[in-house]
Design a protein around this motif. Structure first.
Motif, PDB file in Angstrom:
ATOM      1  N   UNK A 188       0.828  -1.231  -0.133  1.00  0.00           N
ATOM      2  CA  UNK A 188      -0.040  -0.030   0.072  1.00  0.00           C
ATOM      3  C   UNK A 188       0.841   1.218  -0.062  1.00  0.00           C
ATOM      4  N   UNK A 189       0.546   2.116  -0.998  1.00  0.00           N
ATOM      5  CA  UNK A 189       1.421   3.415  -0.889  1.00  0.00           C
ATOM      6  C   UNK A 189       0.226   4.408  -1.046  1.00  0.00           C
ATOM      7  N   UNK A 190      -0.207   4.815   0.320  1.00  0.00           N
ATOM      8  CA  UNK A 190      -1.477   5.607   0.575  1.00  0.00           C
ATOM      9  C   UNK A 190      -0.852   7.047   1.029  1.00  0.00           C
ATOM     10  N   UNK A 191      -1.635   8.074   0.805  1.00  0.00           N
ATOM     11  CA  UNK A 191      -1.157   9.603   1.201  1.00  0.00           C
ATOM     12  C   UNK A 191      -1.587   9.676   2.684  1.00  0.00           C
ATOM     13  N   UNK A 226      -3.745  11.510   4.180  1.00  0.00           N
ATOM     14  CA  UNK A 226      -5.372  11.506   4.434  1.00  0.00           C
ATOM     15  C   UNK A 226      -5.811   9.823   4.089  1.00  0.00           C
ATOM     16  N   UNK A 227      -5.362   9.322   3.305  1.00  0.00           N
ATOM     17  CA  UNK A 227      -5.888   8.144   3.180  1.00  0.00           C
ATOM     18  C   UNK A 227      -5.405   7.166   4.442  1.00  0.00           C
ATOM     19  N   UNK A 228      -4.491   7.327   5.085  1.00  0.00           N
ATOM     20  CA  UNK A 228      -3.728   6.566   6.173  1.00  0.00           C
ATOM     21  C   UNK A 228      -4.622   7.039   7.382  1.00  0.00           C
ATOM     22  N   UNK A 229      -4.829   8.128   7.565  1.00  0.00           N
ATOM     23  CA  UNK A 229      -6.038   8.508   8.665  1.00  0.00           C
ATOM     24  C   UNK A 229      -7.281   8.108   8.265  1.00  0.00           C
ATOM     25  N   UNK A 230      -7.916   8.044   7.249  1.00  0.00           N
ATOM     26  CA  UNK A 230      -9.228   7.368   6.817  1.00  0.00           C
ATOM     27  C   UNK A 230      -9.194   6.160   7.427  1.00  0.00           C
ATOM     28  N   UNK A 231      -7.997   5.260   7.012  1.00  0.00           N
ATOM     29  CA  UNK A 231      -8.015   3.847   7.321  1.00  0.00           C
ATOM     30  C   UNK A 231      -7.930   3.668   8.683  1.00  0.00           C
ATOM     31  N   UNK A 232      -6.983   4.456   9.640  1.00  0.00           N
ATOM     32  CA  UNK A 232      -6.878   4.303  10.800  1.00  0.00           C
ATOM     33  C   UNK A 232      -8.309   4.762  11.775  1.00  0.00           C
ATOM     34  N   UNK A 233      -9.118   5.621  11.126  1.00  0.00           N
ATOM     35  CA  UNK A 233     -10.284   5.940  11.655  1.00  0.00           C
ATOM     36  C   UNK A 233     -11.592   4.788  11.615  1.00  0.00           C
ATOM     37  N   UNK A 234     -11.446   4.148  10.490  1.00  0.00           N
ATOM     38  CA  UNK A 234     -12.391   3.191  10.241  1.00  0.00           C
ATOM     39  C   UNK A 234     -11.929   2.034  11.078  1.00  0.00           C
ATOM     40  N   UNK A 235     -10.755   1.669  11.154  1.00  0.00           N
ATOM     41  CA  UNK A 235     -10.111   0.560  11.934  1.00  0.00           C
ATOM     42  C   UNK A 235     -10.766   0.765  13.696  1.00  0.00           C
ATOM     43  N   UNK A 236     -10.517   1.946  14.005  1.00  0.00           N
ATOM     44  CA  UNK A 236     -10.700   2.242  15.399  1.00  0.00           C
ATOM     45  C   UNK A 236     -12.364   2.391  15.766  1.00  0.00           C
ATOM     46  N   UNK A 237     -13.060   2.814  14.739  1.00  0.00           N
ATOM     47  CA  UNK A 237     -14.582   2.744  14.984  1.00  0.00           C
ATOM     48  C   UNK A 237     -15.127   1.526  14.562  1.00  0.00           C
ATOM     49  N   UNK A 249     -10.484  -1.405  -3.055  1.00  0.00           N
ATOM     50  CA  UNK A 249      -9.912  -2.300  -4.127  1.00  0.00           C
ATOM     51  C   UNK A 249      -8.433  -2.963  -3.590  1.00  0.00           C
ATOM     52  N   UNK A 250      -7.870  -2.402  -2.611  1.00  0.00           N
ATOM     53  CA  UNK A 250      -6.558  -3.041  -2.023  1.00  0.00           C
ATOM     54  C   UNK A 250      -6.976  -3.989  -0.941  1.00  0.00           C
ATOM     55  N   UNK A 251      -8.283  -4.330  -0.713  1.00  0.00           N
ATOM     56  CA  UNK A 251      -8.770  -5.188   0.414  1.00  0.00           C
ATOM     57  C   UNK A 251      -8.588  -4.770   1.802  1.00  0.00           C
ATOM     58  N   UNK A 294     -23.825   3.014   2.101  1.00  0.00           N
ATOM     59  CA  UNK A 294     -23.628   4.474   2.921  1.00  0.00           C
ATOM     60  C   UNK A 294     -22.289   4.622   3.618  1.00  0.00           C
ATOM     61  N   UNK A 295     -21.648   3.379   3.805  1.00  0.00           N
ATOM     62  CA  UNK A 295     -20.569   3.484   4.763  1.00  0.00           C
ATOM     63  C   UNK A 295     -19.203   2.759   4.261  1.00  0.00           C
ATOM     64  N   UNK A 296     -18.585   2.362   5.406  1.00  0.00           N
ATOM     65  CA  UNK A 296     -17.430   1.460   5.162  1.00  0.00           C
ATOM     66  C   UNK A 296     -17.044   0.886   6.473  1.00  0.00           C
ATOM     67  N   UNK A 297     -16.500  -0.197   6.359  1.00  0.00           N
ATOM     68  CA  UNK A 297     -16.029  -1.143   7.675  1.00  0.00           C
ATOM     69  C   UNK A 297     -14.883  -1.664   7.705  1.00  0.00           C
ATOM     70  N   UNK A 298     -14.374  -2.401   8.573  1.00  0.00           N
ATOM     71  CA  UNK A 298     -13.137  -2.977   8.335  1.00  0.00           C
ATOM     72  C   UNK A 298     -13.668  -4.393   7.610  1.00  0.00           C
ATOM     73  N   UNK A 299     -12.567  -4.981   7.192  1.00  0.00           N
ATOM     74  CA  UNK A 299     -13.141  -6.178   6.186  1.00  0.00           C
ATOM     75  C   UNK A 299     -13.432  -7.246   7.261  1.00  0.00           C
ATOM     76  N   UNK A 300     -14.341  -8.232   6.715  1.00  0.00           N
ATOM     77  CA  UNK A 300     -14.597  -9.501   7.627  1.00  0.00           C
ATOM     78  C   UNK A 300     -14.014 -10.727   7.138  1.00  0.00           C
ATOM     79  N   UNK A 301     -13.891 -11.459   8.214  1.00  0.00           N
ATOM     80  CA  UNK A 301     -13.587 -12.888   7.938  1.00  0.00           C
ATOM     81  C   UNK A 301     -14.926 -13.511   7.924  1.00  0.00           C
ATOM     82  N   UNK A 302     -14.790 -14.869   7.145  1.00  0.00           N
ATOM     83  CA  UNK A 302     -15.926 -15.705   6.833  1.00  0.00           C
ATOM     84  C   UNK A 302     -16.058 -16.760   8.181  1.00  0.00           C
ATOM     85  N   UNK A 303     -14.863 -16.874   8.790  1.00  0.00           N
ATOM     86  CA  UNK A 303     -14.965 -17.828   9.695  1.00  0.00           C
ATOM     87  C   UNK A 303     -14.972 -17.322  11.303  1.00  0.00           C
TER      88      UNK A 303
END
Length: 257
Positions: free
Chosen positions: A1-4, A6-17, A45-47, A54-63
């Motif tokens: 991953x080579x994010x700017x 802002x994208x890193x902050x977005x990712x960390x926000x979703x992971x925290x929430x 797209x990067x998984x 309407x929103x976004x969440x952390x990826x889920x496991x099927x197990x």
């Protein structure tokens, strides 16, 4: 991953929430909705993220489900709206079964002013909440306590639930797939939920928007076994058609609830 940054902050926000709406992200990051949507699409797209209506969440496991404390904060505002909508439809002087989950715990809080309820539950958190209502009789199922979330599961729980026939079962699930299948992660939990459905005159499903198209391993039921769905946002395609075909009433819990 080579994010700017802002994208890193977005990712960390979703992971925290756990999950968050696109509008909330735009406000927190002080950028436009279009910018957030572009960033979310790239991260999805990067998984690294999973999108829902309407929103976004952390990826889920099927197990394996995400942790209880994370689920407790995941879309808490939407779950509270769902809980108020459900409580508004639950009449006084009726019998209920509430199963495992943070959404059913929110419903229990919303039922604290009801009178004449008889509630059976395999959720110690629900039992604790409703024990504060002096006008509610709480019956706790026997079985093994799952320590991570105080759920009661196992064959003894199934046998206990089979003794009752209630007016309404209020259930939560981990997943609603686009073929109309309701799914969860723990076979013992699923067997109890299937018994709850069988022992109710009406079955109400409470599921926030993140549950649509979320993967999980074990089939619990079909939408056709549900009488009413309470959710916090308009279900994405193909769910409106599936709900209509299954003759499931769908109530969207608005922000006014």
């Amino acid at each position: 991953m080579n994010s700017n940054p802002r994208q890193l902050k977005l990712l960390n926000t979703v992971r925290a929430r756990g999950s968050i709406t696109v509008e909330q992200l735009a406000e927190m990051l002080e950028v436009t909705l279009q910018t957030v949507r572009r960033d979310v699409q790239r991260l999805a797209d990067e998984g690294l993220l999973a999108r829902f209506h309407g929103g976004v969440r952390v990826p889920s496991s099927t197990t394996e489900n995400i942790g209880y404390q994370q689920r407790e904060t995941l879309n808490a505002e939407g779950k509270a709206r769902i809980a108020r909508a459900v409580a508004a439809r639950v009449p006084n002087d009726c019998s209920l079964i509430l199963n495992i989950g943070t959404t059913t715990e929110a419903i229990a809080k919303a039922l604290l002013r009801h009178t004449g309820l008889r509630v059976i539950t395999n959720n110690l958190n629900v039992a604790t909440i409703l024990s504060d209502n002096p006008n509610c009789e709480v019956i706790v199922a026997g079985g093994s306590v799952r320590l991570r979330d105080r759920a009661i599961v196992g064959e003894a729980t199934v046998d206990f639930i089979r003794q009752f026939k209630v007016d309404i079962a209020l259930i939560g699930v981990s997943s609603i797939e686009d073929d109309g299948t309701l799914r969860d992660f723990d076979l013992r939990e699923v067997k109890v939920a299937q018994t709850i459905i069988a022992q109710a005159r009406e079955v109400w499903l409470a599921a926030d928007a993140s549950k649509f198209n979320r993967p999980a391993m074990i089939e619990l039921a079909k939408l056709s076994q549900i009488d009413c769905l309470f959710t916090d946002a308009e279900p994405p395609p193909p769910f409106p058609e599936l709900l209509e075909r299954a003759q499931v009433r769908c109530e969207i819990a608005s922000k006014d609830h």
